[in-house]
Design an enzyme around this catalytic site. Structure first.
Site, PDB file in Angstrom:
ATOM      1  CG  ASP A 339      33.197  61.258 -15.666  1.00  0.00           C
ATOM      2  OD1 ASP A 339      32.687  60.135 -15.833  1.00  0.00           O
ATOM      3  OD2 ASP A 339      32.575  62.216 -15.191  1.00  0.00           O
ATOM      4  CD  GLU A 542      26.542  61.862 -16.632  1.00  0.00           C
ATOM      5  OE1 GLU A 542      27.518  62.590 -16.838  1.00  0.00           O
ATOM      6  OE2 GLU A 542      26.644  60.639 -16.529  1.00  0.00           O
TER       7      GLU A 542
HETATM    8  C1  BGC Z   1      29.647  60.632 -14.742  1.00  0.00           C
HETATM    9  C2  BGC Z   1      30.322  60.149 -13.498  1.00  0.00           C
HETATM   10  C3  BGC Z   1      30.116  58.674 -13.327  1.00  0.00           C
HETATM   11  C4  BGC Z   1      30.556  57.933 -14.572  1.00  0.00           C
HETATM   12  C5  BGC Z   1      30.326  56.446 -14.507  1.00  0.00           C
HETATM   13  C6  BGC Z   1      29.995  59.784 -15.932  1.00  0.00           C
HETATM   14  O1  BGC Z   1      29.269  60.169 -17.050  1.00  0.00           O
HETATM   15  O2  BGC Z   1      30.013  61.965 -14.988  1.00  0.00           O
HETATM   16  O3  BGC Z   1      29.870  60.857 -12.385  1.00  0.00           O
HETATM   17  O4  BGC Z   1      30.816  58.225 -12.222  1.00  0.00           O
HETATM   18  O5  BGC Z   1      29.855  58.428 -15.679  1.00  0.00           O
HETATM   19  O6  BGC Z   1      28.996  56.132 -14.576  1.00  0.00           O
HETATM   20  C1  BGC Z   2      26.236  55.387 -18.664  1.00  0.00           C
HETATM   21  C2  BGC Z   2      26.505  56.315 -17.516  1.00  0.00           C
HETATM   22  C3  BGC Z   2      27.467  57.351 -17.953  1.00  0.00           C
HETATM   23  C4  BGC Z   2      26.990  58.037 -19.212  1.00  0.00           C
HETATM   24  C5  BGC Z   2      28.023  59.004 -19.692  1.00  0.00           C
HETATM   25  C6  BGC Z   2      25.733  56.182 -19.845  1.00  0.00           C
HETATM   26  O1  BGC Z   2      25.460  55.359 -20.904  1.00  0.00           O
HETATM   27  O2  BGC Z   2      25.325  54.426 -18.306  1.00  0.00           O
HETATM   28  O3  BGC Z   2      27.035  55.633 -16.429  1.00  0.00           O
HETATM   29  O4  BGC Z   2      27.639  58.275 -16.940  1.00  0.00           O
HETATM   30  O5  BGC Z   2      26.682  57.127 -20.219  1.00  0.00           O
HETATM   31  O6  BGC Z   2      27.752  59.543 -20.918  1.00  0.00           O
END
Ligand code: BGC
Ligand code: BGC
Length: 866
Positions: A339, A542
């Site tokens: 990830d 998230e």
């Molecule tokens: C998330 C994933 C996601 C990845 C790419 C991460 O921060 O936990 O679920 O697939 O980013 O965007």
């Molecule tokens: C990205 C996401 C990713 C996240 C993780 C963002 O900047 O756009 O895809 O999941 O960072 O920290």
């Protein structure tokens, strides 16, 4: 009898799932307890007991021809090319030239990242970039081997990064439908829309089984019930990838799918994203891994390692779980992708160097920006023997296996660039069907629903005509924020759907966000016959979405006021609640005649009106069929609530859902005791854990200056930057704040609440204020800890000598009996400022984990000195 749908679940062990056992132990007696490097005492790694995991056969039989083809490629590849295959960079930070030069195996676009950084990039723009990456990967002019690149994207509720795509309800809403066949069709339709843009791979489905609903990714989970997650994981993988025995498996209109995040992401303590999951191995296997038992046999080709830890050990470095369990015991022969920089949290690793993750079984790094350094370091680590060549060969073999199976070498993209697929009518009709099936009717006094369309319908609430709110996070942007109507061509809001149904039946629908009406509002001069109020959570994704409390609108209660106002005017109220999880809404429920949980329905808001209204002549069109995918709390402290508990006392149990005509026995007098009054065991009151927890906000306040809100990961005050607050890592990413005072004038950094909070129960329960602190340069002038209770009330304790006594550069835990603040004048019934640290001198320190801990006063480290 209210219809309590009978629901059985396999009796899964589980005292451990109880909220009660997740509490943290308070450090004992010692004046100040030191913890090494802040990482507190790490739990010893749990010995694996492989027998709790079923032995699975690989989903696809070994194919000697395919393996030989991989072998042919591998012998021609240089070490550099092999390492390149193991790197996935983000499209903002990598060009086709880079792909060619470094033979990179993959690219991704992160949430809210688009070709040329253009939100309005067209499908053709996406495809053009994809073709450029592909051509670069196949360019052998430097003598390398042509290996097609694979592009991954988070198509997690439709192809959600691209404007104009069909957006399905988020997973939690799909969970309410209990319809795996529907999920399979959504997978197929999503794959088609993704295929148009030249993207080969989606980071979906999320198969988390969520325990604590405060987790900001709860809506990415289909259900708290492992059986639902298992069935849906299988259906979604089949929908996205196709059936494994079919010729077009992974090809043509299909994609490569990902089961994520392996494993235990839904079970972290207190629902903290990227946190620690402390369950025993049997429960990890039976509850948290349930989705993999659906996805793996269906042939899912990739698995994403999770950010979280299991019993203190990060999954990205977990050889036992990645290798022994996933690849060997569960027979997974595809590849494990990391990830987003997740490898950096493995002990000894940084973003740009992490042999441990590869050695543990990670096959591809997701390393958005710092890929070049990571590539170089990984190469050097193979050359030095730190990473065995056998491990590299295994990882590359797995990546090539997936690429060959997916037909990437043949590069046939039947849907690429095609018009009439993205957001087409069929897909929207499917999404609308899913919306209808996702609605859960929780309360329906006097059978108010379904409504006849031929009447005066007032539509209120800020969610009524709000595509951004109804689509939630992972929509066009990462957090789902910053979107406007223009970002949703072809979509319908909930209001638009209502208006259409009502108008065509000869009634009238009037939109007023604030629920206002007068004699002129409706053409017939009468007042509304009914009000539909659409309200709920604002978009989040998230970590930003983690909560400290399940109480809805803990501070402002504007929606409650709206519901009450309408009812006081004699208008029956139907509440349509938009949320990514069950929340404690007893007050709003009491103030509603009918209450519908609508989750995050996506782009086809019209599906809501389909179910709320009968046909023009009162005939039933679509009845409610959705049932709760998650238990709904009766008390605000029921953050971990599911049927495996002995004392399972939800307001509505897992699987509950009324149909029209069912008698609804929900009282209008549900307890209205919210967060600060709850009768349940008083939990720790977290004010800052990784981020400030609502209602608390972090602020810099200085004499004679307007306060500065600390919202991003860095903030400074005034032109001379007297105080700087920056996010730093203690145990995990940005979980602590470093604060530097230049000493130019008095100033503080504080946790403030807009509305004073009644925390007197904490005082009664003998709580202590507790936080982790690391002094980086000792204070030369007085420092105080302040708790304020409105403008006219505050209590100040001297902190200078305590801070001076701490070893610099080391994390310590400080705890102070709340009574000390009372002695200095604090009133805990109206705390406006849970903690401020204040000084006029120079000081540099870091803080983390600020909370009030019940029953900890006796053991508090700091007595009321000074
Ligand atoms: C998330 C994933 C996601 C990845 C790419 C991460 O921060 O936990 O679920 O697939 O980013 O965007
Ligand atoms: C990205 C996401 C990713 C996240 C993780 C963002 O900047 O756009 O895809 O999941 O960072 O920290």
């Amino acid at each position: 009898m209210p219809l309590r749908k009978k629901y059985t679940v396999a009796a899964l062990l589980c005292g451990v799932l109880l909220g009660g056992c997740e509490g943290e132990q308070q450090a004992n007696g010692a004046a100040v307890s030191h913890a090494d490097g802040g990482a507190a005492e790490k739990m010893a790694a749990v010995e694996g007991d492989i027998s709790v995991w079923p032995q699975l056969k690989p989903a696809l039989a070994k194919d000697p021809e395919l393996e030989a083809r991989i072998g042919d490629l591998m012998v021609k590849m240089s070490l550099e090319e092999k390492v390149g295959q193991m790197i996935q960079a983000e499209i903002k930070y990598v060009t086709p030239e880079d792909v060619k030069e470094y033979h990179l195996g993959s690219v991704l676009n992160g949430g809210g990242s688009y070709p040329d950084n253009n939100k309005f990039a067209t499908p053709q723009d996406w495809l053009a970039l994809s073709e450029a990456f592909f051509a670069a990967s196949m360019d052998t002019s430097d003598g390398g081997v042509a290996i097609p690149i694979i592009w991954g994207s988070d198509a997690v509720h439709g192809h959600n990064n691209i404007i104009g795509a069909t957006l399905y309800p988020h997973n939690i809403g799909l969970g309410a439908a209990r319809d795996p066949e529907l999920i399979r069709r959504i997978g197929e339709a999503t794959a088609r829309e993704v295929a148009v843009t030249g993207v080969d791979w989606t980071f979906a489905p999320t198969v988390a089984v969520v325990r604590d609903d405060r987790w900001g990714r709860t809506y990415e989970s289909y259900s708290e019930d492992p059986a639902v997650v298992k069935a849906y994981a299988e259906a979604m993988v089949k929908g996205l990838q196709g059936e494994k025995d079919d010729d077009d498996f992974l090809r043509g209109e299909n994609l490569v799918a990902t089961a994520k995040h392996f494993v235990g992401d839904g079970g972290t303590m207190r629902g903290i994203d990227r946190g620690d999951n402390l369950v025993p191995e049997k429960e990890l296997a039976e509850v948290h891994a349930a989705g993999y038992f659906g996805a793996l046999p269906a042939g899912v080709q990739t698995v994403m390692a999770s950010f979280n830890s299991w019993n203190g050990d990060r999954l990205h470095g977990h050889e036992y779980l990645l290798n022994d369990v996933l690849k060997e015991r569960l027979g997974f022969d595809g590849f494990v992708v990391g990830d987003w920089n997740g490898h950096q949290f493995v002990p000894g690793c940084t973003v740009d160097s992490c042999a441990a993750a590869i050695n543990a079984g990670l096959d591809m790094f997701m390393v958005p920006s710092d890929w070049k350094e990571l590539y170089k370091n990984t190469l050097a680590q193979v050359q030095s023997g730190e990473i065995p060549m056998t491990r590299i060969d295994d990882a590359v073999r797995r990546i090539l296996r997936v690429k060959i199976r997916a037909g990437l070498f043949e590069h046939q993209r039947p849907l690429a660039g095609k018009d009439g697929i993205l957001g087409n009518d069929d897909h929207r009709a499917l999404a609308r069907e899913a919306v209808r099936k996702s609605l859960v009717l929780l309360k329906n006094n006097d059978n108010l629903l379904p409504l006849k369309p031929k009447q005066n319908v007032l539509v209120a609430g800020d969610g009524a005509d709000n595509l951004s709110q109804q689509t939630g996070g992972w929509t066009v942007s990462w957090q789902g924020t910053g979107n406007t109507r223009a970002d949703f061509p072809g979509a319908t809001s909930i209001y638009e759907g209502i208006e259409e149904v009502v108008k065509s039946a000869g009634g009238e629908a009037v939109l007023s966000e604030q629920g206002e009406f007068n004699n002129d509002s409706f053409a017939n001069g009468r007042k509304p016959d009914v009000a539909i109020v659409v309200f709920g959570e604002e978009p989040y994704a998230e970590w930003h979405g983690d909560l400290s409390s399940l109480e809805y609108q803990q501070t402002t209660k504007t929606d409650l006021a709206l519901l009450k106002k309408l009812r006081e005017q004699g208008v029956p109220v139907v509440s349509v609640f938009l949320s990514g999880r069950p929340l404690w809404v007893n007050r709003e429920m009491n103030a509603s005649d009918a209450f519908v949980a609508a989750w995050l329905p996506g782009s086809e808001g019209a599906g809501v009106a389909d179910v709320l209204f009968t046909g023009a002549n009162g005939e039933m069109r679509y009845d409610f069929t959705g049932t709760l995918p998650f238990s709904w709390p009766h008390y605000v402290h029921q953050t971990v609530l599911n049927p495996y508990h002995d004392d399972y006392e939800p307001l509505f149990q897992l699987g509950y859902g009324l149909q029209s005509g069912d008698e609804s026995l929900v009282s209008n007098q549900l307890t209205e005791d919210g967060e600060t009054y709850s009768d349940g065991a008083l939990e720790d009151a977290w004010m800052l854990v990784s981020r400030p927890r609502a209602p608390w906000q972090l602020q810099i306040a200085e004499k004679g200056q307007a306060p500065v809100a600390v919202t991003g990961n860095r903030a400074t005050s005034g032109e001379d930057a007297n105080i700087t607050v920056a996010s730093i890592d203690m145990e995990s990413q940005e979980d602590a704040r470093k604060i530097e005072w230049k000493g130019l004038r008095d100033g503080s950094v504080m946790l403030v609440a807009e509305i004073p909070q009644d925390l007197s129960r904490y005082l009664k329960e003998g709580a202590a204020l507790s936080f982790d602190v690391r002094v980086d340069s000792k204070p030369q002038q007085p420092v105080s800890a302040i708790i304020a209770c409105g403008d006219d009330c505050s209590a100040e304790l001297p902190l200078q000598s305590t801070l001076q006594s701490l070893e610099t550069g080391k994390w310590s835990k400080l705890s102070i009996d709340l009574q000390c603040f009372v002695d200095k004048g604090a009133d805990f019934s109206r705390v406006s400022n849970a903690l401020a640290l204040s000084t006029g001198g120079q000081l540099s320190l870091a803080v983390a984990n600020i909370k009030y801990v019940p029953k900890a006063a006796d053991k508090a480290a700091m007595r009321c000195e000074g």
